[in-house]
Scaffold this active site. Structure first.
Site, short mmCIF file in Angstrom:
data_model
loop_
_atom_site.label_atom_id
_atom_site.label_comp_id
_atom_site.label_asym_id
_atom_site.label_seq_id
_atom_site.Cartn_x
_atom_site.Cartn_y
_atom_site.Cartn_z
N TYR B 14 14.95 20.03 -5.97
CA TYR B 14 13.73 20.19 -6.88
C TYR B 14 12.62 19.21 -6.07
CZ TYR B 14 10.75 19.01 -11.36
OH TYR B 14 9.13 19.35 -11.94
N ASP B 38 6.18 18.74 -20.35
CA ASP B 38 6.16 17.83 -18.99
C ASP B 38 4.72 18.32 -19.33
OD1 ASP B 38 5.61 16.59 -16.54
OD2 ASP B 38 6.33 18.16 -15.03
#
Lengths: 123, 123
Positions: B14, B38
């Protein structure tokens, strides 16, 4: 919404209270109906009496505890990395942990989730 | 239950994919119906198409990304601390982040929650 300094202070007080076995200061951070998941994936422990029993034992095992990075506050939740040194003298283990506190409207911890596992321990 | 090496690899992939703007590798980590928050406290973004748009933009802003500690795996969730360097050359900002991945039975990320805020940025 909780402000950064208050959230950061809660993280610092939590870690310091673990190290100093200051059970009352530690428990005062939590709401009366707080629930903790430690480690994540295990059953919830709920309510002050249950937390008192849990942290009374936890404090006895902690020789040292220290933040290892900035608390990250987002919304009403803060994530923070810290290390705990546990175990008898000469057999200490350092555990790398990340905890999440979710605060209620009174600035008390409503839920705590602790992320750590066997791969986060070094002797 | 996901094993530690697989979870750790997901964290590493990631972060590396963010730095390299490798959108396909990054999106392949996620389940088709994955949801991300997020930063934590904002609305969920759900589904591969929405994630593609979000990460396409995010990758463009990331100059550098690196883990700053061990991934902490507990149950089917992993928490990991990392830094992202974002912004135009000469105006870079370093952001301290902690992300939580929750994995599904296929080892794909079902949910991602990102902890960071204005107090975690330094220029």
């Amino acid at each position: 919404m909780i402000d950064y300094e208050t959230a950061k202070q809660a993280c610092e007080t939590y870690v310091r209270s673990l190290e100093n076995s200051d059970l009352e200061t530690l428990l005062d951070l939590f709401a009366d109906d707080a629930a903790i998941e430690d480690p994540v994936g295990t059953d919830l422990r709920e309510g002050k009496d249950v937390l008192r029993a849990f942290y009374s034992e936890a404090c006895q095992g902690v020789a040292k505890a220290e933040l290892t990075g900035n608390p990250r506050l987002a919304g009403n939740e803060v994530a923070f990395p810290f290390n705990v040194t546990a175990g008898a003298p000469g057999q200490e283990v350092v555990i790398n942990i990340i905890d999440i506190f979710k605060f209620n409207g009174d600035g008390k911890i409503a839920t705590m989730r602790a992320f750590w596992g066997p791969n986060n321990m070094t002797s």
